[in-house]
Design an enzyme around this catalytic site. Structure first.
Site, PDB file in Angstrom:
ATOM      1  N   HIS A 179      -0.262  10.820 -27.458  1.00  9.54           N
ATOM      2  CA  HIS A 179      -0.655   9.531 -26.872  1.00  9.54           C
ATOM      3  C   HIS A 179      -1.438   8.698 -27.880  1.00  9.54           C
ATOM      4  O   HIS A 179      -1.276   7.476 -27.956  1.00  9.54           O
ATOM      5  CB  HIS A 179      -1.511   9.741 -25.617  1.00  9.54           C
ATOM      6  N   GLU A 222      10.316  17.841 -25.026  1.00 11.29           N
ATOM      7  CA  GLU A 222       9.612  18.215 -23.786  1.00 11.29           C
ATOM      8  C   GLU A 222      10.096  19.599 -23.329  1.00 11.29           C
ATOM      9  O   GLU A 222       9.361  20.327 -22.666  1.00 11.29           O
ATOM     10  CB  GLU A 222       9.838  17.177 -22.682  1.00 11.29           C
ATOM     11  N   ASN A 268       0.028  18.877 -20.647  1.00 10.66           N
ATOM     12  CA  ASN A 268      -0.392  17.888 -21.641  1.00 10.66           C
ATOM     13  C   ASN A 268      -0.374  18.445 -23.062  1.00 10.66           C
ATOM     14  O   ASN A 268      -0.856  17.794 -23.990  1.00 10.66           O
ATOM     15  CB  ASN A 268      -1.796  17.367 -21.298  1.00 10.66           C
ATOM     16  N   LYS A 317       8.203  23.060 -14.355  1.00  6.44           N
ATOM     17  CA  LYS A 317       7.361  21.924 -13.960  1.00  6.44           C
ATOM     18  C   LYS A 317       7.099  21.939 -12.447  1.00  6.44           C
ATOM     19  O   LYS A 317       5.983  21.638 -12.001  1.00  6.44           O
ATOM     20  CB  LYS A 317       7.999  20.601 -14.392  1.00  6.44           C
ATOM     21  N   HIS A 332       8.460   8.523 -26.768  1.00  9.99           N
ATOM     22  CA  HIS A 332       7.407   9.407 -26.262  1.00  9.99           C
ATOM     23  C   HIS A 332       7.616  10.867 -26.723  1.00  9.99           C
ATOM     24  O   HIS A 332       6.689  11.525 -27.202  1.00  9.99           O
ATOM     25  CB  HIS A 332       7.361   9.317 -24.737  1.00  9.99           C
ATOM     26  N   GLU A 361      -3.801  17.699 -11.126  1.00  9.19           N
ATOM     27  CA  GLU A 361      -4.245  18.035 -12.475  1.00  9.19           C
ATOM     28  C   GLU A 361      -5.720  18.416 -12.530  1.00  9.19           C
ATOM     29  O   GLU A 361      -6.478  17.966 -13.394  1.00  9.19           O
ATOM     30  CB  GLU A 361      -3.953  16.870 -13.440  1.00  9.19           C
ATOM     31  N   ARG A 376       0.810  -1.239   0.000  1.00  9.22           N
ATOM     32  CA  ARG A 376       0.000   0.000   0.000  1.00  9.22           C
ATOM     33  C   ARG A 376       0.832   1.273   0.000  1.00  9.22           C
ATOM     34  O   ARG A 376       0.353   2.346   0.374  1.00  9.22           O
ATOM     35  CB  ARG A 376      -0.971   0.028   1.173  1.00  9.22           C
ATOM     36  N   ARG A 384      -2.192  22.165 -14.119  1.00  9.78           N
ATOM     37  CA  ARG A 384      -1.307  21.088 -14.583  1.00  9.78           C
ATOM     38  C   ARG A 384      -1.698  20.563 -15.964  1.00  9.78           C
ATOM     39  O   ARG A 384      -0.874  19.986 -16.667  1.00  9.78           O
ATOM     40  CB  ARG A 384      -1.266  19.945 -13.554  1.00  9.78           C
ATOM     41  N   LYS A 441       3.371  11.462 -10.965  1.00  7.65           N
ATOM     42  CA  LYS A 441       2.518  10.589 -11.791  1.00  7.65           C
ATOM     43  C   LYS A 441       3.236   9.263 -12.000  1.00  7.65           C
ATOM     44  O   LYS A 441       4.408   9.242 -12.383  1.00  7.65           O
ATOM     45  CB  LYS A 441       2.261  11.226 -13.156  1.00  7.65           C
ATOM     46  N   HIS A 456       0.286  16.173 -25.916  1.00  3.69           N
ATOM     47  CA  HIS A 456       0.180  14.795 -25.428  1.00  3.69           C
ATOM     48  C   HIS A 456      -1.116  14.109 -25.870  1.00  3.69           C
ATOM     49  O   HIS A 456      -1.153  12.893 -25.994  1.00  3.69           O
ATOM     50  CB  HIS A 456       0.287  14.763 -23.895  1.00  3.69           C
TER      51      HIS A 456
HETATM   52  N1  GLY Z   1       3.783  14.811 -18.074  1.00  7.50           N
HETATM   53  C1  GLY Z   1       2.680  15.575 -17.706  1.00  7.50           C
HETATM   54  C2  GLY Z   1       2.537  15.760 -16.239  1.00  7.50           C
HETATM   55  O1  GLY Z   1       3.425  15.434 -15.480  1.00  7.50           O
HETATM   56  O2  GLY Z   1       1.530  16.252 -15.787  1.00  7.50           O
END
Ligand code: GLY
Length: 357
Positions: A248, A181, A241, A223, A261, A233, A117, A237, A139, A244
């Protein structure tokens, strides 16, 4: 070089950007830690394992391997490593040290999030993409066949150790993929970084230490600010994206085998820029500047055999799709983006076609 602090519901953590910080890894392990599990790939370990072994010195540890490659970023290897940790005596006091690129950061982070956990994870990213993005912000997760990162959890690390010296031997393709990025960071929130990337392309591509250190520090600062303001998010945040949503879709459509990526994000940013201009959010002049900068850090693998409709069908499976509505992060000008949810589907199709052309 700087140390930043991410504010998090779980108490916050340092992000150290420093040449040589890997040698001090042992100083950043949580106090009173039990067993240390280093999670890496065989490839990263072959090239960089000796450096980490030296850094850990007398700290007892076990090295566990994940398979490399986005197509292997699935639940099964995480379960296998968890079983192995139990066999090796892992318990709630154990710690994971993620040592690798973005895939390792995400998977080892997820392993730490769910093992007993939740146990602490220290992130030690070894690729440019992981240093400026994947390792920061908590994330973690794995892919499903139907989409990228669709199973996962927020699990803030105990610390992030970013050593730009690790990038000296990074393969050229991986390095360029990470640069996209950083281009993203410039477009979404840092016009000065965007200008620097445009003016200093030769120094950046030659990996001159001053240039590399600056673009990493700028991207990390951006960031850290964004995820500290909006860890889960809910709002700000979402700007991270940018590129993305399409990226994606491209990765999932090609079963995670054709594009790194960062390369998929490069194509995704192109589509978002076309859409931003066609939907009236961004001027033609600014759009061209952004497309030129992305192009100047190429090449990216071509999109042969991929059609707009293939990607559109995938967009609805993205995590950013809420109640059937696709949310697009679109440029307004260099250094500013907006999140749009009411974009005409015909314009989306047209923008993707232009990006694919
Ligand atoms: N890679 C996008 C984020 O960390 O929110």
């Amino acid at each position: 070089m700087p140390t930043y602090r991410v504010e998090s519901r779980q108490g916050g953590y340092p992000v150290v950007v420093e040449r040589g910080v890997l040698a001090r890894t042992a100083d950043w392990l949580p106090p009173k830690a039990g067993q240390l599990f280093v999670v890496s790939t065989a490839d990263v370990w072959r090239h960089k394992g000796a450096e980490l072994e030296r850094a850990l010195g007398s700290v007892p540890h076990q090295v566990l391997y994940l398979p490399g490659g986005e197509e292997h970023k699935r639940l099964q290897p995480v379960e296998e490593l968890a079983e192995r940790m139990v066999e090796l005596g892992g318990d709630r006091s154990s710690v994971v040290l993620a040592f690798g690129g973005g895939i390792v950061n995400d998977m080892a982070g997820f392993l730490a999030a769910i093992f007993m956990r939740g146990i602490p994870v220290v992130q030690a990213p070894t690729t440019l993409l992981a240093q400026v993005d994947a390792s920061i912000g908590g994330k973690t997760g794995v892919n499903l066949v139907s989409g990228k990162n669709l199973v996962g959890s927020f699990h803030p690390p105990a610390a992030v150790l970013i050593d730009p010296a690790l990038l000296d031997s990074l393969p050229e393709r991986e390095y360029r993929a990470g640069l996209y990025e950083i281009v993203k960071a410039g477009i979404i929130r840092d016009a000065a970084l965007f200008a620097y990337l445009a003016e200093s392309r030769a120094a950046v591509l030659a990996r001159e230490a001053g240039a590399v250190d600056r673009i990493i520090a700028d991207s990390v600062r951006m960031k850290v600010e964004v995820v500290s303001a909006d860890e889960r998010e809910g709002d700000l945040r979402r700007i991270l994206n940018f590129g993305h949503t399409f990226g994606h879709a491209l990765e999932a459509h090609t079963r995670y085998t054709r594009f790194l990526h960062g390369e998929a994000v490069a194509w995704g940013m192109r589509a978002a820029i076309h859409l931003g201009q066609m939907a009236g959010y961004c001027s033609a002049e600014d759009s061209l500047d952004m497309l030129d900068l992305i192009g100047s850090y190429g090449p990216v693998p071509p999109l042969d055999g991929i059609y707009a409709d293939d990607l559109i069908a995938r967009l609805v499976h993205d995590k950013k799709t809420v109640q059937g509505k696709v949310h697009f992060v679109l440029p307004v000008r260099v250094g500013e983006v907006t999140v749009a949810s009411e974009v005409d589907p015909a314009t989306v199709r047209e923008a993707i076609r232009s990006a694919l052309a």
